[in-house]
Design an enzyme around this catalytic site. Structure first.
Site, PDB file in Angstrom:
ATOM      1  N   LEU A   1       0.854  -1.192   0.000  1.00  0.00           N
ATOM      2  CA  LEU A   1       0.000   0.000   0.000  1.00  0.00           C
ATOM      3  C   LEU A   1       0.885   1.235   0.000  1.00  0.00           C
ATOM      4  O   LEU A   1       1.709   1.416   0.900  1.00  0.00           O
ATOM      5  CB  LEU A   1      -0.889   0.013   1.256  1.00  0.00           C
ATOM      6  CG  LEU A   1      -1.773   1.259   1.395  1.00  0.00           C
ATOM      7  CD1 LEU A   1      -2.943   1.213   0.408  1.00  0.00           C
ATOM      8  CD2 LEU A   1      -2.301   1.417   2.822  1.00  0.00           C
TER       9      LEU A   1
ATOM     10  N   TYR B   1       5.884  12.346   3.794  1.00  0.00           N
ATOM     11  CA  TYR B   1       4.420  12.298   3.665  1.00  0.00           C
ATOM     12  C   TYR B   1       3.693  12.840   4.898  1.00  0.00           C
ATOM     13  O   TYR B   1       2.459  12.940   4.893  1.00  0.00           O
ATOM     14  CB  TYR B   1       3.936  10.861   3.386  1.00  0.00           C
ATOM     15  CG  TYR B   1       4.571  10.165   2.210  1.00  0.00           C
ATOM     16  CD1 TYR B   1       5.325  10.867   1.254  1.00  0.00           C
ATOM     17  CD2 TYR B   1       4.430   8.791   2.032  1.00  0.00           C
ATOM     18  CE1 TYR B   1       5.915  10.205   0.182  1.00  0.00           C
ATOM     19  CE2 TYR B   1       5.011   8.125   0.947  1.00  0.00           C
ATOM     20  CZ  TYR B   1       5.758   8.839   0.038  1.00  0.00           C
ATOM     21  OH  TYR B   1       6.335   8.190  -1.024  1.00  0.00           O
TER      22      TYR B   1
ATOM     23  N   PRO C   1     -11.628   2.505   0.572  1.00  0.00           N
ATOM     24  CA  PRO C   1     -11.652   1.121   1.062  1.00  0.00           C
ATOM     25  C   PRO C   1     -11.965   0.079  -0.012  1.00  0.00           C
ATOM     26  O   PRO C   1     -11.337  -0.985  -0.047  1.00  0.00           O
ATOM     27  CB  PRO C   1     -12.749   1.131   2.146  1.00  0.00           C
ATOM     28  CG  PRO C   1     -12.996   2.557   2.467  1.00  0.00           C
ATOM     29  CD  PRO C   1     -12.503   3.397   1.339  1.00  0.00           C
TER      30      PRO C   1
ATOM     31  N   LYS D   1      -9.247  -2.809  -1.529  1.00  0.00           N
ATOM     32  CA  LYS D   1      -9.502  -4.263  -1.557  1.00  0.00           C
ATOM     33  C   LYS D   1      -9.338  -4.799  -2.975  1.00  0.00           C
ATOM     34  O   LYS D   1      -8.741  -5.852  -3.204  1.00  0.00           O
ATOM     35  CB  LYS D   1     -10.933  -4.547  -1.079  1.00  0.00           C
ATOM     36  CG  LYS D   1     -11.079  -4.625   0.416  1.00  0.00           C
ATOM     37  CD  LYS D   1     -12.482  -5.138   0.762  1.00  0.00           C
ATOM     38  CE  LYS D   1     -12.850  -4.727   2.177  1.00  0.00           C
ATOM     39  NZ  LYS D   1     -14.257  -4.412   2.325  1.00  0.00           N
TER      40      LYS D   1
END
Length: 325
Positions: A23, A57, A276, A280
């Site tokens: 991610l 970040y 979300p 996924k």
């Protein structure tokens, strides 16, 4: 490579391994509070084990909190999580490397990280200011000494603060500065660069393969269309007809096809999503594979155009993209 949602780690040249999908947590300079925290937790629940972050970040505290919460819940063990942090360009001075990593560890509240990389080969004026400029708004650069910075990175590995070392946005010449460094102790195990079907990086990929360096693809789905820092001369990747038609064939999205293309090349992908459902979806790439012919048709989409060209720094002596690869 027989990769699955449950087991998708690939070997690194130093004996460690890296999950082939992670991610990305890049967020705008003013991140929405708790957004990163929520996303990292959702990602771990969805099966992600690789989180890519950076002090730049401004959200590592949220990443750390989410990881620690999942560890406390017993959802994962620490050795099942792979965190990549980055050394920013104002911290290349060898004296500043370890304190920068220690600050990352303190922010994350972790004892070690799995991968620490030099974020860019360009050195800026050392200090606390991420984007140093003079009173006229001109960038303040500093002379790069990448081998010296690398030596300080090696010392961090020896101290047990990090398991593996890598680089980002390095071209072939800059990689060779490290690989050919006298007394090299640890070679870079990864080079994180832009890589997707419109920018397949064939020459750099081949060079990295020859030196056992894994390519980690940032912007593997193209990137946002913000003209202030993105080259928008190429059309949006995810609108591509070939990617979409392959998606229809496999009942997948164009994004899933683009990610699958890279992982079949042995390239690690770190798509960023704070959404979300998309988060996924991006992970659901282990239940289909592209044929050799389909791989070639996606490869043929290469336009050799970067979305992230970093032109604001193109006058830096170590700007990496003037050279072919």
């Amino acid at each position: 490579m027989n990769l699955s949602a449950a087991n998708h780690w690939i070997p690194l040249s130093d004996g460690n391994s890296i999950p082939i999908i992670g991610l990305g947590t890049y967020s705008d300079p003013k991140p929405i509070p708790r957004q990163t925290y929520t996303s990292v937790k959702a990602a771990i629940d969805a099966g992600y084990r690789h989180i890519d972050g950076a002090s730049l970040y401004h959200n590592e505290h949220e990443v750390g909190e989410a990881i620690r919460e999942k560890l406390a819940e017993g959802k994962v063990k620490r050795e099942e999580i792979f965190y990549c942090g980055k050394l920013w360009s104002t911290k290349h001075d060898p004296e500043m490397v370890r304190p920068a990593l220690e600050k990352t560890l303190k922010t994350l509240k972790l004892d070690y990280i799995d991968l620490y990389i030099i974020e860019m080969p360009m050195t800026f004026k050392p200090g606390e200011e991420f984007y140093p400029k003079d009173e006229n708004g001109k960038w303040l650069y500093d002379k790069s000494d990448l081998p010296a910075t690398w030596e300080a990175m090696e010392a961090c590995k020896d101290a047990g603060l990090v398991k593996s070392l890598g680089v980002s946005n390095f071209n072939r010449r800059q990689l060779e500065l490290i690989l050919n460094k006298p007394g090299l102790k640890y070679k870079p195990v990864t080079n994180q660069v832009e890589c997707h079907p419109y920018f397949t990086q064939p020459k750099l990929w081949k060079f990295c393969q020859q030196h056992d360096i894994v390519i980690v693809a940032y912007s593997p789905l193209g990137t946002c269309r913000n003209p202030s820092w993105v080259n928008i001369s190429s059309p949006p990747l995810l609108k591509d007809e070939i990617l979409n038609s392959l998606g229809r064939k496999y009942n997948k999205t164009a994004a899933q096809v683009a990610l699958r293309f890279n992982i079949q090349r042995g390239i690690v992908v770190i798509p960023k999503s704070f959404h979300p459902e998309r988060l996924k979806e991006n992970f659901q790439i282990f239940d289909f594979s592209l044929t050799e012919e389909e791989m070639k048709s996606v490869e043929a989409l290469n336009k050799n155009t970067r979305f992230v060209d970093l032109l604001i720094w193109s006058d830096h002596p170590e700007y990496p993209f003037h050279e072919e690869y």
